[in-house]
Every structure is written in structure tokens, then in C-alpha cells.
Design a protein around this motif. Structure first.
Motif, PDB file in Angstrom:
ATOM      1  N   ARG A 173       0.850  -1.128  -0.334  1.00  0.00           N
ATOM      2  CA  ARG A 173      -0.090   0.033   0.108  1.00  0.00           C
ATOM      3  C   ARG A 173       0.605   1.367  -0.326  1.00  0.00           C
ATOM      4  O   ARG A 173       0.367   1.863   0.646  1.00  0.00           O
ATOM      5  N   ASP A 174       2.181   1.083  -0.378  1.00  0.00           N
ATOM      6  CA  ASP A 174       2.818   2.075  -0.831  1.00  0.00           C
ATOM      7  C   ASP A 174       3.680   3.148   0.958  1.00  0.00           C
ATOM      8  O   ASP A 174       4.002   4.257   0.638  1.00  0.00           O
ATOM      9  N   VAL A 175       3.554   2.221   1.713  1.00  0.00           N
ATOM     10  CA  VAL A 175       4.005   2.526   2.802  1.00  0.00           C
ATOM     11  C   VAL A 175       5.214   2.642   3.300  1.00  0.00           C
ATOM     12  O   VAL A 175       5.918   1.971   2.775  1.00  0.00           O
ATOM     13  N   PHE A 176       5.780   4.059   3.439  1.00  0.00           N
ATOM     14  CA  PHE A 176       6.992   3.830   3.643  1.00  0.00           C
ATOM     15  C   PHE A 176       7.732   3.078   4.394  1.00  0.00           C
ATOM     16  O   PHE A 176       7.247   2.254   5.810  1.00  0.00           O
ATOM     17  N   ARG A 177       8.795   2.241   3.891  1.00  0.00           N
ATOM     18  CA  ARG A 177       9.950   1.154   4.658  1.00  0.00           C
ATOM     19  C   ARG A 177      11.189   1.735   4.980  1.00  0.00           C
ATOM     20  O   ARG A 177      11.924   1.631   5.620  1.00  0.00           O
ATOM     21  N   GLY A 178      12.022   2.858   4.353  1.00  0.00           N
ATOM     22  CA  GLY A 178      13.564   3.230   4.633  1.00  0.00           C
ATOM     23  C   GLY A 178      14.125   3.444   3.321  1.00  0.00           C
ATOM     24  O   GLY A 178      13.209   3.761   2.600  1.00  0.00           O
ATOM     25  N   LEU A 179      15.374   3.632   3.133  1.00  0.00           N
ATOM     26  CA  LEU A 179      16.129   3.820   2.341  1.00  0.00           C
ATOM     27  C   LEU A 179      17.262   2.896   1.890  1.00  0.00           C
ATOM     28  O   LEU A 179      17.376   2.617   2.588  1.00  0.00           O
ATOM     29  N   ILE A 180      17.603   2.905   0.152  1.00  0.00           N
ATOM     30  CA  ILE A 180      18.694   1.823   0.149  1.00  0.00           C
ATOM     31  C   ILE A 180      19.633   3.197  -0.545  1.00  0.00           C
ATOM     32  O   ILE A 180      18.748   3.895  -1.583  1.00  0.00           O
ATOM     33  N   ASN A 181      20.730   2.179  -0.524  1.00  0.00           N
ATOM     34  CA  ASN A 181      21.870   3.501  -1.204  1.00  0.00           C
ATOM     35  C   ASN A 181      22.500   2.482  -1.851  1.00  0.00           C
ATOM     36  O   ASN A 181      22.286   1.384  -1.958  1.00  0.00           O
ATOM     37  N   VAL A 182      23.346   3.214  -2.636  1.00  0.00           N
ATOM     38  CA  VAL A 182      24.593   2.682  -3.952  1.00  0.00           C
ATOM     39  C   VAL A 182      25.246   1.795  -3.177  1.00  0.00           C
ATOM     40  O   VAL A 182      25.492   0.386  -3.520  1.00  0.00           O
ATOM     41  N   GLN A 183      25.516   1.657  -1.437  1.00  0.00           N
ATOM     42  CA  GLN A 183      26.668   0.853  -1.037  1.00  0.00           C
ATOM     43  C   GLN A 183      26.683  -0.242  -0.990  1.00  0.00           C
ATOM     44  O   GLN A 183      26.677  -1.126  -0.923  1.00  0.00           O
ATOM     45  N   THR A 184      24.959  -0.357  -0.092  1.00  0.00           N
ATOM     46  CA  THR A 184      24.461  -1.341  -0.445  1.00  0.00           C
ATOM     47  C   THR A 184      24.497  -2.302  -0.852  1.00  0.00           C
ATOM     48  O   THR A 184      24.498  -3.847  -0.978  1.00  0.00           O
ATOM     49  N   ILE A 185      23.792  -1.751  -2.187  1.00  0.00           N
ATOM     50  CA  ILE A 185      23.389  -2.082  -3.770  1.00  0.00           C
ATOM     51  C   ILE A 185      24.630  -3.239  -4.068  1.00  0.00           C
ATOM     52  O   ILE A 185      25.101  -3.689  -4.011  1.00  0.00           O
ATOM     53  N   MET A 186      25.889  -2.692  -3.619  1.00  0.00           N
ATOM     54  CA  MET A 186      27.436  -2.680  -4.324  1.00  0.00           C
ATOM     55  C   MET A 186      27.600  -3.976  -3.112  1.00  0.00           C
ATOM     56  O   MET A 186      28.608  -5.287  -3.900  1.00  0.00           O
TER      57      MET A 186
END
Length: 426
Positions: free
Chosen positions: A358-371
Motif C-alpha cells: 500500500r505504498d507505506v514507507f519502509r526506509g532508504l536504500i543506497n548505492v553502497q548497500t547494492i554494491m
């Protein structure tokens, strides 16, 4: 697919020696196809144009009548059922939703419930429930007409209409093929979020193998005449294609496609400073400075992110308003890491805002996490390079399927049974 505690409401489907032979054609469009689709799973049909994918899909709800063979849904041979009655029990979605232009959104969604004799109160409640499910505010959209909607919104309404009578099976014929890439990604994420709640059996035709990898619990790769070349999990098809035909269909860059197997909800998200409309900007700025973060995420009354504000922006404001920033880098927790990275690159941002159901906010993801996640995946792949990859569904007996399930946890992780097939049509 994401884990869910919701009960499976989908139905198992068995195609048993199903054939479609058109008059005057030397070869059948579909030749003796046997295929089992587990209840509550998403199965993707892929293959070259004209190979029989859509014909097979349409035979499940008998928009196209099979020439021979049986189609069994939850143990019932539906080839002996009245076709109209069957289609009211199966949702069907095509490109652009297939909405009736002269009818409002609410009227489009209500078509099948009206046919089934539901009363007005029940229909109205169901329309609002489904619009909420597909992230469209009923107060805004129920009385609009299709021409007043974007392509993505029309497609969401099409999904809502297909789910109106709560059918166990949803058939989708290239539903996202006519929208732009960003909208397509968001619709794919929305479908995964919806499936996490409703747990239907979804069969989808697509020409996009990346889409099949992202959405499917299982992928059926067809050749001409709906010959089933490989029926397997996305992980195993990428790691161990059955033959050269499948390798060519996957195309180059199969290693990069592995990145679509990891979802945002599988990595650690970054906590964020949040704000609500009506708050003093100075209070939010104080919280932001104490956290060491550079931006605050503004949420609406339902905890949906609407914009991000930097320290400089906050210093120029007195009160946080409810302005919506459509350019904010936004991904679903069902998005792949590949999607998230694309979103950040397009927006020139090192972070993206993550939403859940339902589009509820969960947090942030950044480039470092992906790498870091990509690095870990590459290390694991190198360590397991000599390990068996398990099932390659040629003509596999049931015992071999059971052994493959025991040896490979991917089916359990998805919460789905292992599909079975003869491996080819005859």
C-alpha cells in the motif's frame, strides 16, 4: 517472491495433453502440451513470437477452445463447463487494461460482480477495496473515465477489475507491454505487492525475459507449437539452461540477469528521518542535524512518502507542506537491486526511497548497500560454482522432482510447490 503469511487463495491448474489444431494448418498451434501450475504461484510463459504462448493462455479460460486434451482447475475438468461461467471465475488482464471507455472506473471494476448478482452495497465496498489494493485512492479515481487516466493507472484498474469477483486464477497477456520502462517497473512491483496479499495463481505471457525472471516463481520456455523446452525456477534457468535454444533466448549477459534475483526486501535498509505535513521545519531540521543525515522524508497521513527535503530546503521553510515530488527516486521493497540501481542512476541520487505494501514507507536504500550485495552474490556464486544446480525439467519422474525439492530450497523459500511437466509437447 516475497514471504507472506497470507493463505493461498489460488487454484492449481493442469493442462493434460492439450492440443489446438486450426483447420488448414499443417502443424498444431499447440501440440499435446502437459503442464502443471501450482496453486498460488506466478508462472511466466516466454518464447518467440507465434510459439503458442497466448493460445495456451487463452485455452485456460476457453477464449480459445482446445481441439483435444483436458484443462483441470482445482480438480475440475473445465473443458466440460459452460465457457461464460468459467470466465466469470477467472480474471483476465490485457494491455492497457482493456477498459470500456464509456464506463467509469467503478463501473468497469463492477462488471463481473453485477453479472454474479451482487447487491449495490457489496459491489461499492469491493470497488473501493480493490482501488486501495492497486494504490488508487477511491475518492479520486472511482468516478473517472479511462481517458482521464494514465496508461499505468488504466493497467491498475484492469488488474482491479480482474480481481473483482475474487477469482482463484488470474491470466495476464503481456499486461505491461504498452507502458514506458519506469511505469512498467512500478506496475511489476505493484503486482508483486498485490500477490503477496492475495496469493492467486497467476499465469502471464511476456516477451521480456527480464520480466519473467523478476515476476515468476516458475518460467515455462516454449518453442514453436508450444513445445515446452524448459519449465523451471528463474534461478535454475539462468544457471543451467536446458539447451542452446534456451541459452539463445536468455541472450548475452545472463550473469547480469542474476542481479534481478535479489530484491530490495532482502537487504538491510537505512533508517530515515521522517516528517509530517504541518510540522515546524525547524523541528525537523533539528532531528536531521542530530542524525547526521542530509535529507528528511515527508510522509502523508497514511505514511506514504511524498517528497524529500534537504537541510537547505528545511532552513528556508517554516511549516512542512504536503507538496508532492513526482521526481523523487522511489522503489518498492519488491523491486530488484537492478531496478533500484537504475532508479538512482536516472535520478542522479545515491539513495532511493523504499515503500512496501500500500505504498507505506519502509526506509532508504543506497548505492553502497547494492554494491555490497552484488559483491556477496558474486562471492557466493564463485564458491558454489561446482555445486549441482538441481532441477532441469526435461521428462522428469515425480520422484526426481521430490528429490530436487529436498535438495534445493528455492521452492520452499517461495512458499510454492514444485511444478511438474512432461518437458515437451507431443
Amino acid at each position: 517472491m516475497s514471504e507472506s503469511s497470507d493463505a493461498i487463495t489460488g487454484a492449481s491448474i493442469l493442462l493434460d495433453q492439450v492440443t489446438k489444431q486450426y483447420p488448414g494448418q499443417a502443424k498444431p498451434a499447440v501440440g499435446g502440451l502437459t503442464l502443471e501450475i501450482p496453486a498460488g504461484s506466478i508462472v511466466m510463459f516466454v518464447g518467440p513470437s507465434g510459439c503458442g504462448k497466448t493460445t495456451t493462455l487463452k485455452m485456460i479460460n476457453r477464449l480459445i477452445e482446445p481441439s483435444s486434451g483436458k484443462i483441470v482447475i482445482n480438480g475440475e475438468d473445465v473443458t466440460k463447463m459452460d465457457g461464460d461461467t468459467l470466465r466469470r471465475r477467472i480474471g483476465y488482464v490485457i494491455q492497457a487494461g482493456g477498459l470500456f471507455p464509456h464506463m467509469t472506473v467503478a463501473a468497469n471494476i463492477a462488471i463481473v460482480p453485477k453479472m454474479l448478482g451482487w447487491n449495490k452495497e457489496k459491489i461499492s465496498a469491493r470497488v473501493d477495496e480493490l482501488l486501495e489494493l492497486v494504490s488508487l485512492d477511491p475518492a479520486i479515481y472511482r468516478d473517472r473515465y479511462p481517458k482521464e487516466l494514465s496508461g499505468g493507472q488504466q493497467q491498475r484498474v484492469g488488474v482491479a477489475r480482474a480481481l473483482a469477483a475474487d477469482p482463484p486464477v488470474l491470466l495476464m497477456d503481456e499486461p505491461f507491454g504498452a507502458v514506458d520502462p519506469i511505469t512498467r517497473q512500478r506496475l511489476q512491483d505493484e503486482l508483486l505487492n498485490i500477490q503477496a496479499e492475495v496469493q492467486k495463481t497467476i499465469v502471464m505471457v511476456t516477451h521480456d525475459f527480464d520480466e519473467a525472471v523478476k515476476l515468476g516463481n516458475w518460467i515455462a520456455v516454449f518453442d514453436e507449437g508450444a513445445q515446452l523446452v524448459q519449465y523451471d525456477s528463474p534461478e535454475r534457468i539462468l544457471a543451467n539452461p536446458a539447451n542452446e535454444f534456451v541459452e539463445n533466448f536468455i541472450g548475452s549477459g545472463a550473469g547480469l540477469k542474476q542481479l534481478t534475483l535479489t530484491r530490495v526486501n532482502e537487504v538491510d535498509l537505512v533508517d530515515a528521518i521522517t516528517a509530517l505535513p504541518g510540522e515546524l521545519a525547524s523541528d525537523v531540521l533539528s532531528r536531521l542535524q542530530g542524525s547526521g543525515q542530509q535529507q528528511a522524508v515527508v510522509l502523508d497521513s497514511r505514511r506514504r512518502p511524498v517528497r524529500r527535503l534537504s537541510r537547505r530546503q528545511l532552513s528556508r521553510l517554516q511549516i512542512i507542506d504536503d507538496t508532492v515530488d513526482d521526481s523523487m527516486p522511489l522503489v518498492s521493497d519488491q523491486s530488484t537491486l537492478n531496478d533500484a540501481l537504475d532508479t538512482m542512476l536516472v535520478s542522479s541520487s545515491e539513495t532511493a526511497v523504499v515503500t512496501g505494501r500500500r505504498d507505506v514507507f519502509r526506509g532508504l536504500i543506497n548505492v553502497q548497500t547494492i554494491m555490497e550485495a552484488i559483491s556477496q552474490a558474486n562471492s557466493a556464486a564463485t564458491a558454489d560454482s561446482d555445486a549441482p544446480v538441481g532441477l532441469n525439467s526435461g521428462a522428469i519422474p515425480a520422484l526426481a522432482v521430490e528429490n530436487a525439492i529436498a535438495a534445493d530450497s528455492s521452492g520452499e523459500a517461495n512458499g510454492q510447490a514444485e511444478p511438474q511437466s512432461t518437458g515437451e509437447s507431443r
